[in-house]
Design an enzyme around this catalytic site. Structure first.
Site, PDB file in Angstrom:
ATOM      1  N   GLY A 148       0.816  -1.218   0.000  1.00  0.00           N
ATOM      2  CA  GLY A 148       0.000   0.000   0.000  1.00  0.00           C
ATOM      3  C   GLY A 148       0.846   1.264   0.000  1.00  0.00           C
ATOM      4  CB  SER A 166      -0.529   4.214  -5.309  1.00  0.00           C
ATOM      5  OG  SER A 166       0.648   3.782  -5.933  1.00  0.00           O
ATOM      6  CD  GLU A 219       6.777  -2.122  -6.987  1.00  0.00           C
ATOM      7  OE1 GLU A 219       7.108  -1.365  -6.062  1.00  0.00           O
ATOM      8  OE2 GLU A 219       5.658  -2.103  -7.519  1.00  0.00           O
ATOM      9  CB  SER A 272       4.471   6.314 -14.935  1.00  0.00           C
ATOM     10  OG  SER A 272       5.254   7.490 -14.885  1.00  0.00           O
TER      11      SER A 272
HETATM   12  C1  LIG Z   1      -2.192  -2.635 -12.505  1.00  0.00           C
HETATM   13  C2  LIG Z   1      -1.625  -1.735 -11.449  1.00  0.00           C
HETATM   14  C3  LIG Z   1      -1.150  -2.275 -10.265  1.00  0.00           C
HETATM   15  C4  LIG Z   1      -0.651  -1.444  -9.268  1.00  0.00           C
HETATM   16  N1  LIG Z   1      -0.259  -2.007  -8.082  1.00  0.00           N
HETATM   17  C5  LIG Z   1       0.120  -1.178  -7.062  1.00  0.00           C
HETATM   18  C6  LIG Z   1       0.406  -1.724  -5.785  1.00  0.00           C
HETATM   19  O1  LIG Z   1       0.359  -2.934  -5.550  1.00  0.00           O
HETATM   20  N2  LIG Z   1       0.740  -0.863  -4.783  1.00  0.00           N
HETATM   21  C7  LIG Z   1       0.805   0.492  -4.973  1.00  0.00           C
HETATM   22  O2  LIG Z   1       1.133   1.208  -4.036  1.00  0.00           O
HETATM   23  N3  LIG Z   1       0.527   1.028  -6.188  1.00  0.00           N
HETATM   24  C8  LIG Z   1       0.174   0.226  -7.229  1.00  0.00           C
HETATM   25  N4  LIG Z   1      -0.128   0.770  -8.457  1.00  0.00           N
HETATM   26  C9  LIG Z   1      -0.120   2.219  -8.617  1.00  0.00           C
HETATM   27  C10 LIG Z   1       1.040   2.735  -9.443  1.00  0.00           C
HETATM   28  O3  LIG Z   1       2.254   2.685  -8.717  1.00  0.00           O
HETATM   29  C11 LIG Z   1       0.689   4.168  -9.848  1.00  0.00           C
HETATM   30  O4  LIG Z   1      -0.424   4.076 -10.716  1.00  0.00           O
HETATM   31  C12 LIG Z   1       1.822   4.876 -10.533  1.00  0.00           C
HETATM   32  O5  LIG Z   1       2.861   5.144  -9.623  1.00  0.00           O
HETATM   33  C13 LIG Z   1       1.362   6.204 -11.179  1.00  0.00           C
HETATM   34  O6  LIG Z   1       0.683   6.976 -10.248  1.00  0.00           O
HETATM   35  P1  LIG Z   1      -0.770   7.584 -10.568  1.00  0.00           P
HETATM   36  O7  LIG Z   1      -1.639   6.474 -11.054  1.00  0.00           O
HETATM   37  O8  LIG Z   1      -1.218   8.367  -9.390  1.00  0.00           O
HETATM   38  O9  LIG Z   1      -0.565   8.537 -11.807  1.00  0.00           O
HETATM   39  P2  LIG Z   1       0.023  10.021 -11.780  1.00  0.00           P
HETATM   40  O10 LIG Z   1       1.177  10.086 -10.848  1.00  0.00           O
HETATM   41  O11 LIG Z   1      -1.098  10.964 -11.536  1.00  0.00           O
HETATM   42  O12 LIG Z   1       0.567  10.156 -13.237  1.00  0.00           O
HETATM   43  C14 LIG Z   1      -0.324  10.382 -14.350  1.00  0.00           C
HETATM   44  C15 LIG Z   1       0.530  10.570 -15.589  1.00  0.00           C
HETATM   45  O13 LIG Z   1       1.368  11.733 -15.431  1.00  0.00           O
HETATM   46  C16 LIG Z   1       2.737  11.383 -15.616  1.00  0.00           C
HETATM   47  N5  LIG Z   1       3.564  12.124 -14.661  1.00  0.00           N
HETATM   48  C17 LIG Z   1       3.317  12.320 -13.348  1.00  0.00           C
HETATM   49  N6  LIG Z   1       4.314  13.031 -12.783  1.00  0.00           N
HETATM   50  C18 LIG Z   1       5.246  13.261 -13.760  1.00  0.00           C
HETATM   51  C19 LIG Z   1       6.506  13.923 -13.811  1.00  0.00           C
HETATM   52  N7  LIG Z   1       7.043  14.465 -12.711  1.00  0.00           N
HETATM   53  N8  LIG Z   1       7.169  13.939 -14.983  1.00  0.00           N
HETATM   54  C20 LIG Z   1       6.642  13.370 -16.093  1.00  0.00           C
HETATM   55  N9  LIG Z   1       5.436  12.734 -16.120  1.00  0.00           N
HETATM   56  C21 LIG Z   1       4.751  12.674 -14.964  1.00  0.00           C
HETATM   57  C22 LIG Z   1       2.811   9.895 -15.326  1.00  0.00           C
HETATM   58  O14 LIG Z   1       3.898   9.296 -16.011  1.00  0.00           O
HETATM   59  C23 LIG Z   1       1.482   9.401 -15.858  1.00  0.00           C
HETATM   60  O15 LIG Z   1       1.557   9.189 -17.226  1.00  0.00           O
HETATM   61  C24 LIG Z   1      -0.599  -0.045  -9.479  1.00  0.00           C
HETATM   62  C25 LIG Z   1      -1.052   0.499 -10.686  1.00  0.00           C
HETATM   63  C26 LIG Z   1      -1.571  -0.328 -11.664  1.00  0.00           C
HETATM   64  C27 LIG Z   1      -2.069   0.293 -12.930  1.00  0.00           C
END
Ligand SMILES: Cc1cc2nc3c(=O)[nH]c(=O)nc-3n(C[C@H](O)[C@H](O)[C@H](O)COP(=O)(O)OP(=O)(O)OC[C@H]3O[C@@H](n4cnc5c(N)ncnc54)[C@H](O)[C@@H]3O)c2cc1C
Length: 388
Positions: free
Chosen positions: A136, A138, A253, A370
């Site tokens: 946990g 995100s 990870e 990402s």
């Molecule tokens: C299938 C799946 C499984 C997951 N499993 C887990 C889990 O087990 N535990 C957990 O904690 N999380 C998990 N996650 C969450 C994952 O780590 C996050 O989705 C990821 O870190 C992106 O965060 P966000 O979704 O809030 O997107 P955001 O951070 O809001 O990003 C949205 C977009 O903006 C871009 N962006 C954001 N900031 C920047 C920057 N500074 N420079 C350039 N581009 C940027 C990103 O690349 C992305 O394209 C999972 C996600 C998925 C899809």
């Protein structure tokens, strides 16, 4: 290794890698009790996790999955190389690599390093398939920007009181325990005020809700915490030192998960080759491109696996593997989609698993950080490019 009895008994652990691999191969190819898992495609995430935990139990009972882990985790010694061989050989023998191993690879090294007494108590059950944990980190407003986590743990004597929400927790809805990054410092303390807490998912005040992804499968979950009590003894690392624990964890990870997934991708390519009726020139090119993407991933990943196995800190270089992984994963399932077309789009017997995997591969550029963030890490910390 007494592979003839189907058991892995090492008189002098850790078992040398070549002997481990040879014994494991003999076991996986000769043990008929494994046939129940061979080539199986489960209809839901819940059914998959259940089947995979049964396979984990079998591999732990026979000893094979206990190599690569220290005694504190219920293991027989050895290192990440043994685990890498296990994933390769399972996939090569048409067996699933249990999905829970990816979570184990992510969380167990951090727990062993930062909370050995918790590791001794809880890791053996994870290794033998008795339970699995959710990671946990995100939250709705804290994904890429992890330092803005808001879930708060307030100290009250020898316990914390936890309130907040986590999002996208892989297999979180059915997890037994949760490793959560939470705020113990001031709201504005950013990465300096975070701690890693390990809590039971059935604690009063925890609510887990599955989230179905586009495939319809409950791959992830959201978690709500309302006045959840967690003893201070469940800290992983020191209070307010959670960022260091998270950074340590992320290299596994990104890197161990990359190797594990590369083994699965090779198995998927073998399956695709079997399913293609005949090769045309275009099919061969598409297939080869996907294969080369997987090979590129493995060339980079093998070096990282060796470094982690030797106890080195890999740090930002794990981002290279994560980028190559996302590319390889999408390339393999794009190839399947292109070559099995239009069956994959329309549906039909045998393609549901391909379609679910294609959908999941879309998330490869997001989960675990990402691809844009990984490229920024490579640019800033490896290539040291100027900010502008
Ligand atoms: C299938 C799946 C499984 C997951 N499993 C887990 C889990 O087990 N535990 C957990 O904690 N999380 C998990 N996650 C969450 C994952 O780590 C996050 O989705 C990821 O870190 C992106 O965060 P966000 O979704 O809030 O997107 P955001 O951070 O809001 O990003 C949205 C977009 O903006 C871009 N962006 C954001 N900031 C920047 C920057 N500074 N420079 C350039 N581009 C940027 C990103 O690349 C992305 O394209 C999972 C996600 C998925 C899809």
């Amino acid at each position: 290794v007494t592979a003839t009895e189907g058991r892995c008994v090492a008189e002098d652990p850790p078992l040398a890698l070549a002997r481990y691999r040879a014994g494991l191969r003999a076991f996986l190819s000769s043990d008929r009790s494994l046939d129940a898992w061979r080539g199986a495609a489960e209809p839901s995430v819940e059914a998959m996790l259940e089947a995979h935990s049964a396979l984990m139990a079998e591999l732990a009972t026979t000893g094979w999955s206990r190599h690569g882990w220290p005694a504190e985790a219920g293991g027989l010694g050895g290192d990440l190389r043994h685990r890498a061989v296990l994933y390769d050989e399972l996939a090569a023998h048409d067996l699933p690599v249990p999905a829970q191993y990816a979570l184990l690879e992510t969380m167990a090294p951090a727990m062993l390093n930062f909370a050995p007494s918790l590791a001794r108590k809880f890791l053996p059950a994870f290794l033998n398939g008795g339970e699995w944990w959710g990671q946990g980190f995100s939250e709705p407003d804290a994904g890429s920007d992890m330092a803005s986590i808001r879930t708060q743990a307030v100290r009250d004597g020898n316990r914390y009181v936890l309130n907040g929400q986590k999002l996208w927790t892989t297999y979180g809805a059915t997890a037994t325990r949760l490793m959560c990054l939470v705020r113990t410092g001031e709201p504005s303390s950013r990465h300096r005020g975070l701690s890693m807490l390990f809590l039971d998912a059935d604690s009063p005040g925890v609510e887990l809700r599955p989230i179905a992804l586009a495939s319809g499968r409950n791959e992830v979950a959201e978690m709500f915490f309302q006045d959840v009590t967690v003893p201070c003894s469940r800290l992983v690392g020191a209070e307010n030192d959670g960022w260091a624990v998270a950074m340590y964890l992320l290299q596994f990870e990104r890197a161990s998960y990359a190797w594990l997934t590369s083994a699965v991708l090779l198995a998927q390519l073998r399956r695709l080759r079997r399913e293609l009726a005949g090769y045309g020139e275009l099919a061969a090119r598409t297939f080869a491109r996907a294969y080369l993407d997987v090979v590129a991933l493995r060339c980079s990943s093998i070096a990282t696996v060796r470094r982690l196995a030797d106890g080195e800190t890999v740090g930002p270089e794990a981002s290279v593997d994560k980028i190559l992984l996302a590319r390889a994963e999408q390339s393999v399932f794009d190839a399947a989609r292109q070559l099995l077309e239009p069956v994959l789009e329309i549906g039909g017997a045998g393609v549901d698993a391909w379609r679910a995997d294609w959908w999941y591969s879309r998330a490869a550029t997001i989960l675990g950080g990402s691809v844009e963030i990984q490229r920024s890490i490579v640019a800033d910390r490896l290539l040291r490019l100027p900010r502008e």
